[in-house]
Write a protein that holds these residues in place. Structure first.
Motif, short mmCIF file in Angstrom:
data_model
loop_
_atom_site.label_atom_id
_atom_site.label_comp_id
_atom_site.label_asym_id
_atom_site.label_seq_id
_atom_site.Cartn_x
_atom_site.Cartn_y
_atom_site.Cartn_z
N ALA A 73 34.87 48.27 38.19
CA ALA A 73 35.92 49.57 38.48
C ALA A 73 37.30 48.85 38.51
O ALA A 73 38.04 49.77 37.93
N PHE A 74 37.69 47.75 39.00
CA PHE A 74 39.13 47.27 38.77
C PHE A 74 39.57 46.92 37.28
O PHE A 74 40.40 47.40 37.01
N SER A 75 38.48 46.13 36.66
CA SER A 75 38.68 45.96 35.24
C SER A 75 38.92 47.13 34.49
O SER A 75 40.05 47.02 33.70
N LYS A 76 38.23 48.26 34.78
CA LYS A 76 38.44 49.43 33.95
C LYS A 76 39.97 49.95 34.26
O LYS A 76 40.59 50.42 33.01
N ALA A 77 40.17 49.84 35.38
CA ALA A 77 41.55 50.63 35.79
C ALA A 77 42.59 49.67 35.42
O ALA A 77 43.50 50.33 34.87
N ASN A 78 42.32 48.29 35.16
CA ASN A 78 43.45 47.45 34.79
C ASN A 78 43.77 47.47 33.44
O ASN A 78 44.59 47.38 32.80
N THR A 79 42.29 47.20 32.55
CA THR A 79 42.43 46.84 31.38
C THR A 79 41.45 47.73 30.53
O THR A 79 41.25 47.39 29.33
N VAL A 87 45.38 34.71 30.63
CA VAL A 87 44.58 35.43 30.43
C VAL A 87 43.86 35.97 31.72
O VAL A 87 43.77 35.18 32.77
N PHE A 88 43.43 37.33 31.78
CA PHE A 88 42.97 37.71 33.11
C PHE A 88 41.93 39.03 33.15
O PHE A 88 41.87 39.54 32.25
N THR A 89 41.04 38.85 34.08
CA THR A 89 40.24 40.08 34.32
C THR A 89 39.72 40.14 35.66
O THR A 89 40.61 39.43 36.27
N GLY A 90 38.67 40.70 36.17
CA GLY A 90 38.50 41.38 37.42
C GLY A 90 37.02 40.62 37.67
O GLY A 90 36.28 40.50 37.11
N ALA A 91 37.01 40.83 39.09
CA ALA A 91 35.59 40.55 39.58
C ALA A 91 34.60 41.77 39.64
O ALA A 91 33.48 41.71 39.93
N THR A 92 35.29 42.87 39.29
CA THR A 92 34.52 44.23 39.32
C THR A 92 34.60 44.93 38.19
O THR A 92 35.84 45.01 37.79
N VAL A 132 38.96 39.22 44.44
CA VAL A 132 37.94 38.17 44.54
C VAL A 132 37.43 38.55 45.93
O VAL A 132 36.34 37.87 46.21
N ILE A 133 38.01 39.41 46.89
CA ILE A 133 37.45 39.37 48.09
C ILE A 133 37.07 41.08 48.44
O ILE A 133 36.09 41.21 48.81
N VAL A 134 38.09 41.79 48.08
CA VAL A 134 37.83 43.21 48.05
C VAL A 134 38.28 43.87 47.02
O VAL A 134 39.36 43.83 46.53
N CYS A 135 37.59 45.01 46.27
CA CYS A 135 38.20 45.64 45.35
C CYS A 135 38.30 47.22 45.80
O CYS A 135 37.90 47.84 46.74
N PRO A 136 39.45 47.52 45.44
CA PRO A 136 40.10 48.69 45.97
C PRO A 136 39.30 50.18 45.54
O PRO A 136 39.34 50.98 46.30
N PHE A 137 38.50 49.78 44.47
CA PHE A 137 37.51 50.96 44.27
C PHE A 137 36.20 50.66 44.45
O PHE A 137 35.55 51.84 44.91
N SER A 138 35.58 49.63 44.66
CA SER A 138 34.10 49.48 44.95
C SER A 138 33.79 48.63 46.23
O SER A 138 32.79 48.27 46.57
N GLY A 139 34.93 48.32 47.16
CA GLY A 139 34.77 47.54 48.29
C GLY A 139 34.53 45.95 48.13
O GLY A 139 34.97 45.57 47.23
N ARG A 140 33.74 45.59 48.95
CA ARG A 140 33.53 44.15 49.14
C ARG A 140 32.86 43.59 47.92
O ARG A 140 32.18 44.31 47.26
N VAL A 141 33.22 42.57 47.75
CA VAL A 141 32.96 41.84 46.17
C VAL A 141 31.91 40.77 46.45
O VAL A 141 31.84 40.17 47.60
N ASP A 142 30.94 40.60 45.47
CA ASP A 142 29.85 39.81 45.47
C ASP A 142 30.48 38.55 45.08
O ASP A 142 30.80 38.48 43.67
N TYR A 143 30.66 37.56 45.78
CA TYR A 143 31.18 36.24 45.42
C TYR A 143 30.37 35.69 44.35
O TYR A 143 31.04 34.82 43.71
N LYS A 144 29.19 35.85 44.25
CA LYS A 144 28.47 35.31 43.08
C LYS A 144 29.03 35.66 41.74
O LYS A 144 29.15 34.93 40.56
N ARG A 145 29.53 36.67 41.70
CA ARG A 145 30.01 37.49 40.59
C ARG A 145 31.54 36.80 40.45
O ARG A 145 31.84 36.60 39.00
N VAL A 146 32.06 36.47 41.58
CA VAL A 146 33.51 35.73 41.20
C VAL A 146 33.13 34.47 40.61
O VAL A 146 33.87 34.26 39.81
#
Ligand SMILES: CC(C)(COP(=O)([O-])OP(=O)([O-])OC[C@H]1O[C@@H](n2cnc3c(N)ncnc32)[C@H](O)[C@@H]1OP(=O)([O-])[O-])[C@@H](O)C(=O)NCCC(=O)NCCSC(=O)C[C@@](C)(O)CC(=O)[O-]
Length: 591
Positions: free
Chosen positions: A155-161, A148-153, A193-207
């Motif tokens: 923006a990515f999650s919306k684009a993907n799922t 199963v899969f999700t994203g750390a942001t 988990v590092i960079v989101c193509p839509f919202s940039g640098r990712v907050d590692y806490k969120r990861v």
């Protein structure tokens, strides 16, 4: 010290199920063995091959046929891979290349102890999979694992799922529960988990939070994906420092856009990660990240870890590890099949090394022959094709020399016409060294494939399957004579100028026939046909050609048997009487 903290990371446990049983009307598909109780070797590294799913899902252009996917998976597993992503139960409208995953699962040659995982984005995907498993209760099951899969942001999650991260986690909770209840093991993915193509640098806490949610749901491990491939080793280190505050980190996936994939793996190894996703030939990409190349190539990971303290775990097909050379071949095969670039640096280096070796082998032909191959078609006199090869020297002074010799070589059972190339080379080298003192002059050389050997075997494949399986083989019974007659006939037709495909007249050539083993017998038998071939000489070789290991038990016996055989007679008549007394048709025909 980093290492002591790393080694304190708790290995994740599988969610195990008991043997096959029915719970609340639903079957448990997998009888998943419990992980071994023995102490885990902390230097064992696991590879999850994601090429057939994460790689192929990104391929543009024509839909990849199911049989290609099946072939890819089977090849990978035969190279030692034990964890492979076989496909996705997603809507073909969203990911067209994953259409046909059910057929792929049904078509692969499943081997025990190999996990053929499939991605399920939602309950519908899982329901489709469970229905397939219900309809196909095989052992081992078609699959024992879903991802199963999700994203750390968001923006990515919306684009993907098409939903936020929180919504996707809500969606995945019951999916994971149902999968576990059905005896499947479940793996989780967190993308970007590092960079989101839509919202940039990712907050590692969120990861960390998202990964923890997946673990709490029951995922046995979570793969953290640098989906965009922008991460550097120090980014990975920082991210892991944060994530492992919440969960034991077990698994990472890297894309290799900036070429740091392998370096990132080493950073993660330092942090105790021992499972990595990679993709043969670096297949893949990210549809939401223009310019992003594929996953880190499996070949590159294997090479980087070779001869290190780490041991890559694999099946017996890869000798207990994963066979780099085989994986490299598969990378080239699938890249060429898809018409895409092979982005594995290691595979390119392996190919360059092999090309150099081939060139070296060719350079062994120091004697500078030109060669040309021809398909010899003896029909209607004989039903099968042969392939013959001519060797000559461009500047040979002997083309019109009536004393010069034309050598005709025929191979033994299990060999092919190229068997003779080292001998041809040696012979010419000897003649070159004796230049001026030897009166042996070679006009040209020909070699021939028996119809079921070498290139000819490929051309005749269909016809051979229809009833010619037993020709040109070697056996000790009377059938070997019949088998040998087949090759004798085609030799005779070729040298007599019958058939088509080779515009060459051997009349007037001083032919020397040289045959090895079965070829020696067939060459001899060819003398019994009309019109007669006027060999000035025939050389029959009975030497054993085999790799040293094979030779060990039998070699001396066979060689001494050969050496003790009589091979010189005072006259042809004496030789004839000798062979006749032995009842040997091979021998008597020769005279
Ligand atoms: C999740 C949805 C479906 C939501 O998409 P949605 O439009 O919100 O969903 P929906 O429930 O409204 O359904 C839309 C249509 O899709 C059908 N549908 C719905 N589900 C399925 C299914 N499972 N199988 C087959 N069909 C399905 C459903 O039946 C319906 O059909 P329609 O009524 O229009 O004919 C959509 O966004 C989707 O499929 N996305 C695909 C995402 C995906 O597969 N991405 C690639 C994998 S993730 C990845 O590669 C990253 C990873 C894991 O490798 C890690 C890394 O490297 O980062």
């Amino acid at each position: 010290m980093i290492s002591s903290r790393i080694h304190n990371l708790k290995p994740l446990r599988w969610c195990t199920s008991g043997p096959f049983r029915v719970v609340a009307g639903r079957r448990h598909y997998a009888s998943i063995p419990k992980p071994p109780r023995a102490k885990l070797d902390e230097n064992v590294v696991n590879i999850v091959e994601v090429g057939p799913r994460d790689g192929l899902q990104n391929e543009k252009g024509a839909i990849i046929p199911v049989d290609v996917k099946i072939d890819l998976i089977n090849r990978l597993v035969r190279a030692g891979i034990t964890n492979v992503e076989a496909g996705s139960f997603v809507s073909p409208k969203w990911v067209p290349q994953m259409a046909g995953t059910a057929e792929v699962l049904k078509g692969i040659s499943r081997l025990p102890n190999v996990h053929y995982a499939v991605l399920v984005p939602n309950q519908k995907g899982l329901d489709d999979l469970l229905a397939l498993l219900d309809q196909n209760p095989t052992s081992p099951p078609l699959t024992d694992e879903v991802s199963v899969f999700t994203g750390a942001t968001d923006a990515f999650s919306k684009a993907n799922t098409n939903c936020t991260v929180a919504e996707s986690l809500d969606r995945l909770r019951p999916v994971t529960r149902n999968a576990l209840d059905s005896g499947l093991r479940v793996r989780g993915y967190v993308s970007v988990v590092i960079v989101c193509p839509f919202s940039g640098r990712v907050d590692y806490k969120r990861v960390r939070e998202v990964a923890k949610e997946l673990i709490d749901m029951g995922c046995y491990e979570v793969s953290l994906g640098d989906t965009v491939g922008q991460g550097r080793p120090h980014d990975i280190a920082e991210m892991l420092e944060e994530v492992k505050k919440g969960i034991p980190v077990s698994k990472l996936a890297f894309h290799d856009t900036y070429g740091t994939g392998v370096a990132n793996i080493f950073s993660a190894l330092e942090h105790g990660v021992r499972t990595f996703d990679s993709s043969v030939g670096g297949l893949g990409g990210c549809p939401y990240s223009p310019g992003a190349t594929g996953n880190v190539a499996t070949e590159d990971v294997l090479y980087a870890l070779q001869e290190s303290k780490y041991h890559i775990s694999g099946s017996s097909f890869g000798g207990g590890t994963i066979d780099l050379e085989k994986i490299s071949d598969i990378g080239w095969w699938i890249s060429e099949r898809l018409g895409r670039e092979n982005v594995s640096r290691v595979s390119r280096a392996i190919r360059a090394r092999r090309n150099r070796e081939d060139e070296k082998r060719l350079r062994i032909m120091t004697t500078g022959f030109l060669t040309q191959s021809f398909v010899f078609d003896p029909r209607p006199s004989y039903p099968l094709l042969s392939v013959v090869k001519r060797y000559w020297k461009q500047d040979s002074p002997y083309f019109d020399d009536l004393d010069a010799l034309t050598l005709f070589f025929i191979h033994g059972a299990g060999f092919h016409k190229e068997q003779w190339e080292p001998s041809i080379d040696d012979l010419q080298s000897i003649l070159d060294r004796k230049s001026g003192t030897s009166n042996v002059k070679i006009r040209e050389i020909w070699t021939m494939d028996a119809p079921n050997h070498g290139d000819a075997g490929v051309l005749n494949e269909h016809a051979l399957k229809l009833g010619y399986q037993h020709i040109c083989t070697f056996s000790y019974d009377a059938s070997s004579l019949v088998a040998a007659e087949e090759l004798a006939r085609i030799i005779h037709l070729f040298l007599s100028g019958l058939g088509t495909g080779v515009d060459h007249d051997f009349t007037g050539h001083n032919l020397v026939g040289i045959g090895h083993s079965m070829g020696a017998a067939c060459l001899t038998l060819s003398l019994g046909y009309y019109p007669k071939i006027n060999f000035v000489s025939i050389i029959l070789c009975e030497i054993i050609i085999a790799p040293g290991k094979f030779m060990l038990p039998l070699g001396d016996l066979l060689i001494s048997g050969t050496e003790s055989k009589r091979d010189i007679w005072a006259s042809k008549e004496e030789a004839y009487i000798f062979f006749k007394s032995k009842g040997s048709r091979f021998g008597t025909i020769a005279f």
